[in-house]
Design an enzyme around this catalytic site. Sequence first.
Site, PDB file in Angstrom:
ATOM      1  N   ASP A 174     -43.439 -37.522  34.329  1.00  0.00           N
ATOM      2  CA  ASP A 174     -44.351 -36.757  33.476  1.00  0.00           C
ATOM      3  C   ASP A 174     -44.029 -36.880  31.982  1.00  0.00           C
ATOM      4  O   ASP A 174     -44.740 -36.315  31.146  1.00  0.00           O
ATOM      5  CB  ASP A 174     -44.355 -35.275  33.887  1.00  0.00           C
ATOM      6  CG  ASP A 174     -45.105 -35.044  35.191  1.00  0.00           C
ATOM      7  OD1 ASP A 174     -45.768 -35.980  35.682  1.00  0.00           O
ATOM      8  OD2 ASP A 174     -45.018 -33.922  35.740  1.00  0.00           O
ATOM      9  N   ARG A 188     -52.642 -41.080  46.107  1.00  0.00           N
ATOM     10  CA  ARG A 188     -51.550 -40.093  46.169  1.00  0.00           C
ATOM     11  C   ARG A 188     -51.639 -39.393  47.514  1.00  0.00           C
ATOM     12  O   ARG A 188     -52.296 -38.366  47.661  1.00  0.00           O
ATOM     13  CB  ARG A 188     -51.649 -39.108  45.000  1.00  0.00           C
ATOM     14  CG  ARG A 188     -51.307 -39.776  43.683  1.00  0.00           C
ATOM     15  CD  ARG A 188     -51.384 -38.835  42.537  1.00  0.00           C
ATOM     16  NE  ARG A 188     -50.374 -37.798  42.573  1.00  0.00           N
ATOM     17  CZ  ARG A 188     -50.338 -36.782  41.715  1.00  0.00           C
ATOM     18  NH1 ARG A 188     -51.250 -36.701  40.780  1.00  0.00           N
ATOM     19  NH2 ARG A 188     -49.400 -35.868  41.807  1.00  0.00           N
ATOM     20  N   CYS A 219     -56.139 -40.249  42.570  1.00  0.00           N
ATOM     21  CA  CYS A 219     -56.261 -39.703  41.222  1.00  0.00           C
ATOM     22  C   CYS A 219     -56.199 -40.852  40.236  1.00  0.00           C
ATOM     23  O   CYS A 219     -56.160 -42.013  40.632  1.00  0.00           O
ATOM     24  CB  CYS A 219     -55.189 -38.661  40.944  1.00  0.00           C
ATOM     25  SG  CYS A 219     -53.611 -39.341  40.474  1.00  0.00           S
ATOM     26  N   LYS A 252     -46.050 -25.022  33.910  1.00  0.00           N
ATOM     27  CA  LYS A 252     -47.294 -25.145  34.684  1.00  0.00           C
ATOM     28  C   LYS A 252     -46.968 -25.400  36.155  1.00  0.00           C
ATOM     29  O   LYS A 252     -47.488 -24.727  37.046  1.00  0.00           O
ATOM     30  CB  LYS A 252     -48.136 -26.296  34.125  1.00  0.00           C
ATOM     31  CG  LYS A 252     -49.288 -26.678  35.025  1.00  0.00           C
ATOM     32  CD  LYS A 252     -50.020 -27.899  34.538  1.00  0.00           C
ATOM     33  CE  LYS A 252     -49.490 -29.221  35.015  1.00  0.00           C
ATOM     34  NZ  LYS A 252     -49.830 -29.603  36.386  1.00  0.00           N
ATOM     35  N   ASN A 253     -46.112 -26.395  36.400  1.00  0.00           N
ATOM     36  CA  ASN A 253     -45.834 -26.757  37.797  1.00  0.00           C
ATOM     37  C   ASN A 253     -45.027 -25.694  38.534  1.00  0.00           C
ATOM     38  O   ASN A 253     -44.990 -25.688  39.764  1.00  0.00           O
ATOM     39  CB  ASN A 253     -45.108 -28.112  37.865  1.00  0.00           C
ATOM     40  CG  ASN A 253     -46.033 -29.260  37.503  1.00  0.00           C
ATOM     41  OD1 ASN A 253     -47.244 -29.091  37.399  1.00  0.00           O
ATOM     42  ND2 ASN A 253     -45.460 -30.442  37.294  1.00  0.00           N
ATOM     43  N   ARG A 304     -55.349 -28.788  30.806  1.00  0.00           N
ATOM     44  CA  ARG A 304     -54.833 -28.444  32.129  1.00  0.00           C
ATOM     45  C   ARG A 304     -53.363 -28.022  32.052  1.00  0.00           C
ATOM     46  O   ARG A 304     -52.908 -27.228  32.870  1.00  0.00           O
ATOM     47  CB  ARG A 304     -54.940 -29.640  33.069  1.00  0.00           C
ATOM     48  CG  ARG A 304     -56.349 -29.993  33.463  1.00  0.00           C
ATOM     49  CD  ARG A 304     -56.329 -31.033  34.531  1.00  0.00           C
ATOM     50  NE  ARG A 304     -55.298 -30.707  35.500  1.00  0.00           N
ATOM     51  CZ  ARG A 304     -54.652 -31.577  36.241  1.00  0.00           C
ATOM     52  NH1 ARG A 304     -54.922 -32.847  36.155  1.00  0.00           N
ATOM     53  NH2 ARG A 304     -53.738 -31.182  37.090  1.00  0.00           N
TER      54      ARG A 304
END
Length: 427
Positions: free
Chosen positions: A304, A121, A116, A22-23, A396
């Site tokens: 993560d 952030r 967030c 994803k990133n 997501r």
Amino acid sequence: MDKLIIEGKRRLTGRVKVSGAKNGAIAMMPACLLAAGTATLHNVPNLRDVWTMTRLMTEMGAFCELNENELFVDTRNVDSWEAPYEHVKQMRASFYVLGPLVARFGKAKVSLPGGCAWGPRPVDLHLKGLEKLGVEIDVKNGYVHAEAKNLRGGKFHFDISSVGATGNVMMAAVKARGTTQLTNAAIEPEITALARFLCKMGAKIDGIGTSTITIEGVDELKLVDESVIPDRIEAATYLIAAAMTQGSVELTNANPYHLTSVISKLEESGAKLDINPERILIEMSGRPQPVNITTAVYPGFPTDVQAQWIAYMTQAEGSSRVKDNIYTDRFKHVPEINRLGANIEIDGNTATISGPSELDGAQVMSADLRASAALVLAGLVAEGRTEVSRIYHLDRGYEDLEAKLRKLGADIARKQDKHEPETAIAS
Ligand code: UD1
């Protein structure tokens, strides 16, 4: 709107294919804005953050079509340099368009992401880095107004190693006049992959994979096809799921070299791993040993994977500590895992997990993407039925999570949650 229903206590066995990162994808997509042309990105995960970036780029005039895992992008008709709040509030990484827009059009108007679920952030490093390249930045009414009449190379040191800021500044620097030197740059695999993609487009970047990057600006870039690297966070989640359920799972399309810290901690906990360049086999028998982790920038243990590790350690024979040095406030999953019967205490940025706990199914609510994954993991080992609500967070960043887990033998299903309105918090 949806929730996941899990009947726990099933051992996971079999094979699962890791999706594209994803990133990685949501950094490469905005890079396509740097030039007018077409490209196909392969191995793009079909998930919500990718759709958000697709919508944003489409609004700017790009054509994006995601078919299976191939994303066709046409940026020839891009005629807007604005990223509105509606998109950035859904996904902070929308801020990635700032660097490419400034480089291609000499201007951009991008909404500030704001805080967030894990606390503030900031984007100060993105902005300071761009200023070093001659970009004039004005922040007003919640928007960053950037203008670069004369984009030129410069030297910038990141006080904190930042994935997003490194990506953003690098994407602007590839078209700046002269040489840019970035020190203490992020070396996360998604950033390294972005740098390689930019080079394939014609950029001149030295020091890829190190914390000092030297960029020689070029006048023109050309869009090219590229593949997204495997998702190391998704892979880590399945490895932990396998170990937690005392299962035996083979991951394909994985890159073990991006997972060394996670793999070594899993081994320390008693899991047996067999590693090939594109495949990882994990086997676990018995409960894990307690293993402390401290999150750090790559190649350290990823923040993560912190939430998933906490879920794992609830099953360990003894007490362990999990310290998050990247996001000191990222523990929204802990009270929810405790609702399942875990014994976890938070002190500052450290969670102490007293294991082992016999978890019991309950209704829990996810607060962010990886917190949702941790709740699913806990549900997999809980006695009875666990319901995880607000899984739009999970959607997501995980492609086909329940289909993949079902294939491994989990009893997991998606149901509509009539009580939950659909809202998304960016993370
Ligand atoms: C990226 C990842 C996210 C991951 C994080 C850390 C994407 C889309 N997201 O987020 O999944 O958890 O890296 O590995 O790739 N910071 C500042 N000022 C800035 C920018 C960052 O102080 O201008 C701080 C942050 O508050 C944080 C640290 O730097 O403490 C690292 O954040 P950063 O690497 O920028 O995270 P993201 O790029 O937002």
